[in-house]
Design a protein around this motif. Structure first.
Motif, mmCIF file in Angstrom:
data_model
loop_
_atom_site.group_PDB
_atom_site.id
_atom_site.type_symbol
_atom_site.label_atom_id
_atom_site.label_comp_id
_atom_site.label_asym_id
_atom_site.label_seq_id
_atom_site.Cartn_x
_atom_site.Cartn_y
_atom_site.Cartn_z
ATOM 1 N N PRO A 199 -105.576 5.795 72.628
ATOM 2 C CA PRO A 199 -104.966 6.414 73.815
ATOM 3 C C PRO A 199 -105.316 7.892 73.973
ATOM 4 C CG PRO A 199 -103.376 5.029 72.687
ATOM 5 C CD PRO A 199 -104.589 5.072 71.809
ATOM 6 N N ASP A 200 -105.522 8.596 72.855
ATOM 7 C CA ASP A 200 -105.895 10.013 72.975
ATOM 8 C C ASP A 200 -107.383 10.192 73.259
ATOM 9 O OD1 ASP A 200 -107.103 9.425 70.590
ATOM 10 O OD2 ASP A 200 -105.895 10.784 69.366
ATOM 11 N N GLY A 201 -108.108 9.089 73.320
ATOM 12 C CA GLY A 201 -109.520 9.146 73.686
ATOM 13 C C GLY A 201 -110.450 9.607 72.584
ATOM 14 N N LYS A 202 -109.928 9.745 71.364
ATOM 15 C CA LYS A 202 -110.779 10.277 70.299
ATOM 16 C C LYS A 202 -111.607 9.208 69.595
ATOM 17 C CE LYS A 202 -108.041 14.342 69.065
ATOM 18 N NZ LYS A 202 -107.133 14.922 68.055
ATOM 19 N N PHE A 203 -111.055 8.011 69.489
ATOM 20 C CA PHE A 203 -111.712 6.989 68.673
ATOM 21 C C PHE A 203 -112.002 5.718 69.473
ATOM 22 C CE2 PHE A 203 -109.076 9.377 65.571
ATOM 23 C CZ PHE A 203 -110.117 9.891 64.801
ATOM 24 N N LEU A 204 -113.054 5.046 69.041
ATOM 25 C CA LEU A 204 -113.339 3.688 69.514
ATOM 26 C C LEU A 204 -113.292 2.790 68.287
ATOM 27 C CD1 LEU A 204 -114.404 1.538 71.575
ATOM 28 C CD2 LEU A 204 -116.709 2.188 70.844
ATOM 29 N N THR A 205 -112.408 1.807 68.320
ATOM 30 C CA THR A 205 -112.342 0.845 67.211
ATOM 31 C C THR A 205 -113.108 -0.408 67.607
ATOM 32 O OG1 THR A 205 -110.189 1.672 66.489
ATOM 33 C CG2 THR A 205 -110.806 -0.544 65.771
ATOM 34 N N VAL A 206 -113.969 -0.867 66.692
ATOM 35 C CA VAL A 206 -114.762 -2.073 66.941
ATOM 36 C C VAL A 206 -114.519 -3.050 65.794
ATOM 37 C CG1 VAL A 206 -117.085 -3.020 67.193
ATOM 38 C CG2 VAL A 206 -116.541 -0.785 68.182
ATOM 39 N N ASN A 207 -114.007 -4.220 66.131
ATOM 40 C CA ASN A 207 -113.790 -5.244 65.116
ATOM 41 C C ASN A 207 -115.048 -6.083 64.935
ATOM 42 O OD1 ASN A 207 -111.173 -4.425 64.787
ATOM 43 N ND2 ASN A 207 -110.258 -6.120 65.940
ATOM 44 N N GLY A 208 -115.554 -6.114 63.713
ATOM 45 C CA GLY A 208 -116.686 -6.975 63.384
ATOM 46 C C GLY A 208 -116.159 -8.300 62.882
ATOM 47 N N ASN A 209 -115.952 -9.216 63.801
ATOM 48 C CA ASN A 209 -115.305 -10.494 63.516
ATOM 49 C C ASN A 209 -116.072 -11.322 62.488
ATOM 50 O OD1 ASN A 209 -114.946 -13.550 64.422
ATOM 51 N ND2 ASN A 209 -113.103 -12.438 65.050
ATOM 52 N N GLY A 210 -117.389 -11.341 62.609
ATOM 53 C CA GLY A 210 -118.198 -12.150 61.697
ATOM 54 C C GLY A 210 -118.555 -11.432 60.414
ATOM 55 N N ARG A 211 -118.473 -10.122 60.415
ATOM 56 C CA ARG A 211 -118.874 -9.340 59.241
ATOM 57 C C ARG A 211 -117.684 -8.778 58.465
ATOM 58 N NH1 ARG A 211 -123.443 -7.167 57.989
ATOM 59 N NH2 ARG A 211 -122.651 -5.044 57.905
ATOM 60 N N ASN A 212 -116.476 -9.153 58.887
ATOM 61 C CA ASN A 212 -115.267 -8.743 58.160
ATOM 62 C C ASN A 212 -115.170 -7.232 58.002
ATOM 63 O OD1 ASN A 212 -114.379 -11.419 57.744
ATOM 64 N ND2 ASN A 212 -115.821 -11.634 56.064
ATOM 65 N N GLN A 213 -115.368 -6.531 59.085
ATOM 66 C CA GLN A 213 -115.284 -5.072 59.013
ATOM 67 C C GLN A 213 -114.647 -4.529 60.290
ATOM 68 O OE1 GLN A 213 -119.480 -4.414 58.603
ATOM 69 N NE2 GLN A 213 -119.826 -4.190 60.803
ATOM 70 N N VAL A 214 -113.964 -3.411 60.132
ATOM 71 C CA VAL A 214 -113.419 -2.684 61.276
ATOM 72 C C VAL A 214 -114.069 -1.312 61.270
ATOM 73 C CG1 VAL A 214 -111.341 -1.737 62.344
ATOM 74 C CG2 VAL A 214 -111.247 -3.961 61.202
ATOM 75 N N ASP A 215 -114.751 -0.989 62.347
ATOM 76 C CA ASP A 215 -115.466 0.283 62.436
ATOM 77 C C ASP A 215 -114.733 1.226 63.380
ATOM 78 O OD1 ASP A 215 -117.444 -0.574 60.746
ATOM 79 O OD2 ASP A 215 -118.794 -1.221 62.351
ATOM 80 N N ILE A 216 -114.538 2.444 62.910
ATOM 81 C CA ILE A 216 -113.940 3.475 63.759
ATOM 82 C C ILE A 216 -115.058 4.443 64.156
ATOM 83 C CG2 ILE A 216 -112.121 5.206 63.979
ATOM 84 C CD1 ILE A 216 -110.983 2.475 63.276
ATOM 85 N N TYR A 217 -115.294 4.562 65.449
ATOM 86 C CA TYR A 217 -116.337 5.448 65.960
ATOM 87 C C TYR A 217 -115.707 6.685 66.602
ATOM 88 C CZ TYR A 217 -119.754 1.676 65.444
ATOM 89 O OH TYR A 217 -120.573 0.703 64.937
ATOM 90 N N ASP A 218 -116.446 7.768 66.544
ATOM 91 C CA ASP A 218 -116.082 8.932 67.339
ATOM 92 C C ASP A 218 -116.363 8.556 68.804
ATOM 93 O OD1 ASP A 218 -115.922 12.239 67.185
ATOM 94 O OD2 ASP A 218 -117.042 11.423 68.896
ATOM 95 N N ALA A 219 -115.348 8.626 69.634
ATOM 96 C CA ALA A 219 -115.492 8.124 71.008
ATOM 97 C C ALA A 219 -116.502 8.931 71.816
ATOM 98 C CB ALA A 219 -114.134 8.129 71.708
ATOM 99 N N ALA A 220 -116.592 10.200 71.540
ATOM 100 C CA ALA A 220 -117.476 11.042 72.347
ATOM 101 C C ALA A 220 -118.948 10.805 72.032
ATOM 102 C CB ALA A 220 -117.124 12.512 72.121
ATOM 103 N N THR A 221 -119.233 10.597 70.749
ATOM 104 C CA THR A 221 -120.641 10.497 70.341
ATOM 105 C C THR A 221 -121.068 9.080 70.000
ATOM 106 O OG1 THR A 221 -120.074 10.870 68.029
ATOM 107 C CG2 THR A 221 -120.534 12.831 69.388
ATOM 108 N N LEU A 222 -120.090 8.198 69.845
ATOM 109 C CA LEU A 222 -120.318 6.831 69.358
ATOM 110 C C LEU A 222 -121.000 6.819 67.989
ATOM 111 C CD1 LEU A 222 -121.205 4.676 72.510
ATOM 112 C CD2 LEU A 222 -119.030 4.944 71.332
ATOM 113 N N LYS A 223 -120.688 7.824 67.190
ATOM 114 C CA LYS A 223 -121.143 7.851 65.797
ATOM 115 C C LYS A 223 -120.055 7.219 64.934
ATOM 116 C CE LYS A 223 -124.923 10.376 66.359
ATOM 117 N NZ LYS A 223 -126.248 9.725 66.245
#
Lengths: 325, 323
Positions: free
Chosen positions: A108-132
């Motif tokens: 909600p604060d726009g800082k992070f993008l969370t991506v669930n890797g359903n097949g790879r059993n991982q949750v990735d947190i990205y910097d929302a501005a840079t997608l790093k």
């Protein structure tokens, strides 16, 4: 210029759930992610017809609108990329390589993008501005859906194959807790300071304490509860029950059932139209159901195979569709 | 294309909604629902393959049979192989394993800064051109299958498994899927390696896969049928493939290894465009491999491989000449 601005504002309102229904207005375009045939269907809300089929690489499932409303990210899971689309024209702006992007969402604060890797059993947190990639959390097994705390302090992820819910603290970038919540958890929603988790192998959802992960309450909705959505006015909680083949409206405060609607074909994701209708993907029927909650009337629209995510843009028209798609 | 695939999707959806989901729910296995739908699609297309192949090939076999047999009991087990392979457990395993391994490995490649290979990434104009894209996939895969098949005849331990496929003396359109499970497993790993290299989507081209599987079934049919001088050089015909199954071609020195396209046999000088419709079978195979039950054939295949590896097995027809 103003047209673009109005689109951005409107999308931001809808994505935050702040848009109030305006009953007589149902224009726009709907983008449907056909996960079973590597395409996106564009449906005209006026005519209720598919007006374009956009090919993608492999398997699009879910989407997230950037906090400024200017970019629509669609996750192509097996294609290992995020498609950055113009939300007004659905023109492809760029492809971002990302491993196994299944469910995704901006904090909600726009800082992070969370991506669930359903097949790879991982949750990735990205910097929302840079997608790093900021941090990866290996979370076996099968991270499925997600929801944030409104203050963006935590993101909650259902782990489908281990019957668990995980809470990730975004301030410390650490897993706060992982708790058993019930059989085959799927949809996750923050509501009234609690986390709701739909249970696919049960008859409803559970209410979870976000601080501890303790299950406080069970609410019956129907067999195979899969997804939870809050209406734009926040008064109605909608639950799709995959096995029962129903979409149920509950009072969002008391969870008392208001009405149950028969929606066949594996009801999955929901998008709310400004005219008060619900656009529901029917995962196993190759259709989208348009439900009028007032009358109970249902119309179905043919799209591609296994329609999953659905994005609705009331400000777009067929004329704004990109010629490049 | 939508109107053609719609009935299949509708049938798979019905199966999923009314049979599979309630069963998974009752068994506490709802986390398999996505996979189950993949299987439902495979099964519906597989069942259609069987019905279409039966409807076309059976009249052809009755019309111009190469051989007539007093009884066709040996064919019965081939029907079981076909159903197992196209409708039953094997498609489910293929879908589960292939999908999971593909997601995991391509995700790993992406993590390491590489873009996973796909034909469409190399040639972006192919996006939205399913027929052309599929044609390219077919050429690459058929080339790969040619070499897998040829190698299965080259290594005697491998041929000791593959001989189950060749042992059938009553070869019909049902015989395409009569393979040893270990041979199928090697074939699956082989296919997966290639698929990962070129990024094959499992269910993107179901109708075209159906067509190719039909060609492969037809090539085993007990029918006097060839496609003319040019046609024989474009697509594998029953006569062309029959030469591969000939008594004298069983084993290490066979001909006509191509599955759908005869091009690789022409390129690598293993093509035989002779006009004979030869008798089929493998003289070096135990009788049970030809006429035994499914379980007996599988056991015999393992026995033969163990004997071969231990150096005690009868060599397959290594000395035989190409037909």
């Amino acid at each position: 210029m103003f047209r673009r601005l109005s689109i951005v504002v409107l999308l931001a309102m809808l994505s935050s759930g702040a848009g109030a229904p305006s009953p007589a207005w149902a224009h726009g375009l709907v983008l449907v992610m056909n996960s079973g045939e590597a395409s996106l269907s564009v449906v005209d809300m006026d005519t209720h017809r598919e007006v374009r089929r956009i090919p993608v690489l492999r398997e699009p499932h879910h989407w997230a609108l950037t906090p400024d409303g200017r970019d629509l990210l669609v996750g192509d899971t097996a294609g290992n990329e995020l498609l950055d689309l113009d939300p007004a024209t659905f023109a492809l702006r760029r492809r971002v390589p990302v491993a196994d992007p299944y469910q995704l969402g901006f904090s909600p604060d726009g800082k992070f993008l969370t991506v669930n890797g359903n097949g790879r059993n991982q949750v990735d947190i990205y910097d929302a501005a840079t997608l790093k990639l900021a941090k990866r959390f290996p979370l076996p097994r099968t991270p499925s859906h997600l929801a944030y705390a409104p203050d963006s302090s935590r993101v909650f992820v259902s782990l489908q194959d281990t019957d668990e819910l995980a809470a990730i603290d975004l301030r410390t970038m650490a897993v706060a807790w992982v708790q058993k919540v019930g059989r085959v958890p799927a949809g996750v929603l923050w509501l009234n300071n609690r986390v709701l988790v739909a249970l696919m192998n049960d008859e409803g959802f559970v209410v979870v304490d976000p601080a501890t992960g303790r299950v406080e309450r069970r609410v019956h909705t129907g067999a195979g509860a899969h997804q939870l959505f809050l209406s734009p006015d926040k008064k109605v909680l909608w639950v799709n029950n995959r096995v029962a083949g129903t979409t149920v409206a509950l009072d969002s405060e008391t969870f008392a059932e208001i009405r149950s609607y028969r929606i066949t074909g594996g009801p999955d994701d929901i998008a709310f139209a400004p005219d008060g209708k619900l656009w529901i993907t029917q995962r196993f029927a190759r259709t989208v159901a348009v439900l009028d909650p007032a009358s109970g009337g249902i119309e179905t629209i043919a799209v591609g195979r296994q329609p999953h995510g659905i994005f609705l843009n009331p400000a777009a028209t067929a004329a704004t569709l990109s010629a490049s798609n | 294309m939508d109107s053609l695939t719609y009935p299949f999707d509708l049938a798979a959806g019905w199966l999923q909604e009314h049979a599979i989901l309630p069963a998974l729910y009752a068994l506490g296995l709802m986390n398999w629902e996505e996979v189950a739908y993949g299987w439902a699609l495979f099964a519906v297309y597989g069942a259609t393959q069987v019905v279409v192949t039966y409807a076309i090939c059976l009249p052809l076999e009755r019309w111009r049979p190469v051989e007539r047999w007093p009884d066709s009991r040996a064919v019965t087990v081939d029907i079981f192989y076909t159903l197992l392979s196209r409708v039953g457990l094997l498609p489910l395993m293929t879908f589960v394993l292939f999908y999971r391994v593909q997601v995991f490995l391509t995700g790993w490649v992406t993590d390491n800064g590489w873009v996973p290979p796909t034909i469409e990434r190399v040639f972006p104009f192919l996006l939205g051109q399913p027929v052309l894209t599929f044609a390219i996939y077919v050429v690459i895969l058929d080339f790969s299958e040619y070499w897998r098949h040829r190698l299965s005849h080259l290594f005697d331990w491998w041929y000791s498994l593959h001989s189950l496929h060749h042992a059938q003396r009553q070869m019909t359109f049902w015989s395409d899927d009569r393979n040893h499970l270990l041979d199928d497993t090697i074939g699956f790993v082989w296919f997966m390696a290639v698929a990962l290299l070129i990024g094959i989507p499992p269910m993107q081209f179901p109708l075209l896969v159906l067509l190719l599987r039909f060609v492969e079934s037809l090539s085993h049919a007990n029918v006097r049928l060839w496609f003319g001088w040019l046609g024989e050089r474009l697509v594998v015909s029953p006569r062309f493939h029959r030469a591969h199954h000939g008594l004298m071609a069983a084993g290490l020195a066979s001909v006509n290894y191509g599955g759908v396209l005869p091009w690789w046999d022409m390129l690598f000088r293993t093509a035989d465009f002779g006009h004979d419709y030869v008798p089929t079978g493998d003289p070096s195979a135990e009788e049970v491999l030809a006429t035994g039950s499914y379980a007996a054939q599988q056991a015999a295949g393992v026995r033969r491989m163990v004997r071969t590896v231990a150096g005690r097995g009868a060599e397959p027809a290594a000395q035989s000449d190409p037909v």
